[in-house]
Design a protein around this motif. Sequence first.
Motif, mmCIF file in Angstrom:
data_model
loop_
_atom_site.group_PDB
_atom_site.id
_atom_site.type_symbol
_atom_site.label_atom_id
_atom_site.label_comp_id
_atom_site.label_asym_id
_atom_site.label_seq_id
_atom_site.Cartn_x
_atom_site.Cartn_y
_atom_site.Cartn_z
ATOM 1 N N THR A 1 31.590 5.469 6.781
ATOM 2 C CA THR A 1 30.851 5.417 5.510
ATOM 3 C C THR A 1 29.493 4.754 5.718
ATOM 4 O OG1 THR A 1 32.971 5.197 4.390
ATOM 5 C CG2 THR A 1 31.037 4.766 3.070
ATOM 6 N N LEU A 2 29.483 3.652 6.448
ATOM 7 C CA LEU A 2 28.219 2.940 6.670
ATOM 8 C C LEU A 2 27.263 3.763 7.537
ATOM 9 C CD1 LEU A 2 29.310 -0.783 7.134
ATOM 10 C CD2 LEU A 2 28.770 0.450 5.068
ATOM 11 N N LEU A 3 27.814 4.546 8.455
ATOM 12 C CA LEU A 3 26.961 5.402 9.298
ATOM 13 C C LEU A 3 26.412 6.593 8.509
ATOM 14 C CD1 LEU A 3 28.836 5.499 12.715
ATOM 15 C CD2 LEU A 3 26.574 4.584 12.308
ATOM 16 N N LEU A 4 27.205 7.039 7.559
ATOM 17 C CA LEU A 4 26.801 8.207 6.764
ATOM 18 C C LEU A 4 25.724 7.855 5.729
ATOM 19 C CD1 LEU A 4 28.089 11.053 7.083
ATOM 20 C CD2 LEU A 4 29.222 10.657 4.923
ATOM 21 N N PHE A 5 25.679 6.580 5.360
ATOM 22 C CA PHE A 5 24.742 6.144 4.319
ATOM 23 C C PHE A 5 23.275 6.494 4.653
ATOM 24 C CE2 PHE A 5 22.024 3.003 2.237
ATOM 25 C CZ PHE A 5 22.377 3.214 0.916
ATOM 26 N N PRO A 6 22.743 6.093 5.831
ATOM 27 C CA PRO A 6 21.341 6.452 6.137
ATOM 28 C C PRO A 6 21.109 7.955 6.235
ATOM 29 C CG PRO A 6 22.362 5.376 8.015
ATOM 30 C CD PRO A 6 23.328 5.277 6.904
ATOM 31 N N VAL A 7 22.164 8.693 6.643
ATOM 32 C CA VAL A 7 22.035 10.157 6.747
ATOM 33 C C VAL A 7 21.811 10.759 5.361
ATOM 34 C CG1 VAL A 7 23.208 12.298 7.470
ATOM 35 C CG2 VAL A 7 23.500 10.221 8.813
ATOM 36 N N ILE A 8 22.642 10.325 4.403
ATOM 37 C CA ILE A 8 22.510 10.822 3.021
ATOM 38 C C ILE A 8 21.171 10.367 2.425
ATOM 39 C CG2 ILE A 8 23.486 10.633 0.676
ATOM 40 C CD1 ILE A 8 26.245 10.729 1.945
ATOM 41 N N LEU A 9 20.810 9.117 2.736
ATOM 42 C CA LEU A 9 19.533 8.573 2.261
ATOM 43 C C LEU A 9 18.371 9.430 2.764
ATOM 44 C CD1 LEU A 9 19.388 5.967 0.596
ATOM 45 C CD2 LEU A 9 18.526 4.817 2.620
ATOM 46 N N ILE B 1 18.246 12.793 0.999
ATOM 47 C CA ILE B 1 17.677 12.669 -0.357
ATOM 48 C C ILE B 1 16.156 12.538 -0.271
ATOM 49 C CG2 ILE B 1 17.552 11.104 -2.363
ATOM 50 C CD1 ILE B 1 20.578 10.585 -1.919
ATOM 51 N N ASP B 2 15.705 11.828 0.749
ATOM 52 C CA ASP B 2 14.263 11.587 0.883
ATOM 53 C C ASP B 2 13.501 12.760 1.496
ATOM 54 O OD1 ASP B 2 14.433 9.176 -0.335
ATOM 55 O OD2 ASP B 2 14.621 8.009 1.514
ATOM 56 N N VAL B 3 14.191 13.734 2.072
ATOM 57 C CA VAL B 3 13.525 14.876 2.725
ATOM 58 C C VAL B 3 12.538 15.599 1.791
ATOM 59 C CG1 VAL B 3 13.972 17.225 3.617
ATOM 60 C CG2 VAL B 3 15.106 15.294 4.643
ATOM 61 N N PRO B 4 12.960 15.963 0.553
ATOM 62 C CA PRO B 4 11.987 16.629 -0.331
ATOM 63 C C PRO B 4 10.731 15.792 -0.576
ATOM 64 C CG PRO B 4 14.179 16.691 -1.275
ATOM 65 C CD PRO B 4 14.257 15.810 -0.103
ATOM 66 N N LYS B 5 10.941 14.455 -0.717
ATOM 67 C CA LYS B 5 9.808 13.544 -0.929
ATOM 68 C C LYS B 5 8.859 13.591 0.270
ATOM 69 C CE LYS B 5 11.615 9.787 -3.727
ATOM 70 N NZ LYS B 5 12.067 8.389 -3.621
ATOM 71 N N ILE B 6 9.446 13.541 1.476
ATOM 72 C CA ILE B 6 8.641 13.533 2.712
ATOM 73 C C ILE B 6 7.861 14.848 2.828
ATOM 74 C CG2 ILE B 6 8.743 13.414 5.253
ATOM 75 C CD1 ILE B 6 11.416 11.745 4.782
ATOM 76 N N VAL B 7 8.568 15.948 2.567
ATOM 77 C CA VAL B 7 7.926 17.274 2.656
ATOM 78 C C VAL B 7 6.774 17.372 1.655
ATOM 79 C CG1 VAL B 7 8.320 19.769 2.312
ATOM 80 C CG2 VAL B 7 10.022 18.389 3.511
ATOM 81 N N LEU B 8 7.045 16.890 0.445
ATOM 82 C CA LEU B 8 6.025 16.913 -0.611
ATOM 83 C C LEU B 8 4.807 16.077 -0.217
ATOM 84 C CD1 LEU B 8 6.470 18.402 -3.372
ATOM 85 C CD2 LEU B 8 6.517 16.130 -4.386
ATOM 86 N N LYS B 9 5.084 14.918 0.390
ATOM 87 C CA LYS B 9 4.005 14.026 0.833
ATOM 88 C C LYS B 9 3.121 14.724 1.858
ATOM 89 C CE LYS B 9 5.169 9.156 0.381
ATOM 90 N NZ LYS B 9 5.723 7.995 1.066
ATOM 91 N N VAL B 10 3.782 15.415 2.797
ATOM 92 C CA VAL B 10 3.047 16.114 3.865
ATOM 93 C C VAL B 10 2.138 17.184 3.257
ATOM 94 C CG1 VAL B 10 3.312 17.661 5.874
ATOM 95 C CG2 VAL B 10 4.779 15.645 5.648
ATOM 96 N N PHE B 11 2.698 17.925 2.296
ATOM 97 C CA PHE B 11 1.913 19.003 1.653
ATOM 98 C C PHE B 11 0.741 18.435 0.845
ATOM 99 C CE2 PHE B 11 5.499 21.848 2.554
ATOM 100 C CZ PHE B 11 4.776 22.965 2.993
#
Lengths: 297, 170
Positions: free
Chosen positions: B146-154, B157-167
């Motif tokens: 569970t603790l290892l999966l937490f940053p993966v899910i985080l 979730i942040d991927v769209p934000k990162i992609v949007l930032k790049v664009f």
Amino acid sequence: MLFEKSKLYKNKLFNSLLILICLILIFIGKLDLIALRNLSSFLTDFFSPISNFVSKPALELENVIKDVQSATFLRDENIKLKSENRRLKIIETKLANTESELIELKKLLNFKINRNKIIFTGRVLNISGGTFAKTMVINGGSVDGIKKGQPVISSLGLVGSVISVGPSSSRVLLTIDINSMIPSYLTQSGWPAIAQGENGKLLKLRFLSSEAKPIIGEIIETSGHGGVFPSGVNVGKIISMSNGNYYVQPLPNPQKLRFVSIISNSDLENRKKSKGFAPLQENQNKINLKGFNKFSN
Amino acid sequence: MEKYNSEFFFNNLIFTLIILVASFLQISLNFLSFFVISQPYILAIVLFLTIRRVNYELSSILIILYGLLYDLITGGLIGIHSLLFLFLKLFTLNLSISNKILKKYGEWFLFSFSYIISLLIMKVIFVIVNFKFPDIYAVMFNIGTTLLLFPVILFLIDVPKIVLKVFVSK
């Protein structure tokens, strides 16, 4: 300031009350009420198609992993299978002789074989493998003749028993669940024991005699004691020992199960028909002892 | 007032759907041979992220109801997940130490703290109720995954934000 303090106090009181409600819920759950059981069956029934649909990607992913693994170890597997095949052929010839002898002896003794009838064979819809409960849902229910308490098996051995039945789905308590206790015996030495789940991967052997000396790799089978599980069904094999405790690996791996069978247990049926588990003895004709029978009547 | 009510209803409806999807996703994980001993609590991660990142405070009664629903669906001991989720919320929001952990070490540490403490309390209650000790290895495996999966899910979730930032930066 005072208002803030009273708000904080109210908040704490409210949270404590909620914790208390949850604890009461746990104890109500432990009572195993019929209404809650029915509600759980209904919800399982209702959500099983959605759960089945959501599980499909995970199932496909698992199949891909399996394919990749089998392709990697194909050569080694082939060598292993060839040697195993040779060994099995030798065993087969020996078994054929033993089997014919056994059939003959059984005929001579007029031995009654207790056959368990398969009621239903169904697909596993989902397995909930959290740290609190180990159960699985199958796609058969009361419509298919499944009843609570019936044993569930796979081609490898015992899987568990039915704990709740809905119209079109049933929940099975796996042998590895902490609430599962299986009366079993060691096949080589014959000592009885209870195989108990621990919500983990293995079962723990309990109530084993101190005189028993189990061997690592020894097969454990159901003894049939208690009448819930039929006798002679494979439970697992002993794989480790630590601090005087023996641990059994269940032969069917729940994660690899796709189909299971629900069997009837004739012992359980007979027990239900009887008036009590240990019926009282009928009045017998007494031996006429001078002077004694007068007083007893 | 009416507007507030409809907003409250809409927020909770979306949250209920997210919880249901997370529940079924969690159940489906058990088909993967990687999680042979115990499946990770995706539901706890989703709940933690909703508590932390959504603007409105999630109702404790609703959390209890979600736990109850999860227990009824999975056939577990009723109330056990209600209490686990409630503890998770209380340890994430109501403790003064939680804010310190969040400021000093970040979200992952706060989740680790809240999750481990909540799960251990629940395990103690579980042992008292059942009079049996569960497999410690399975509990540790569950906490670890569970603790290892937490940053993966985080990250997901942040991927769209990162992609949007790049664009946007381009």
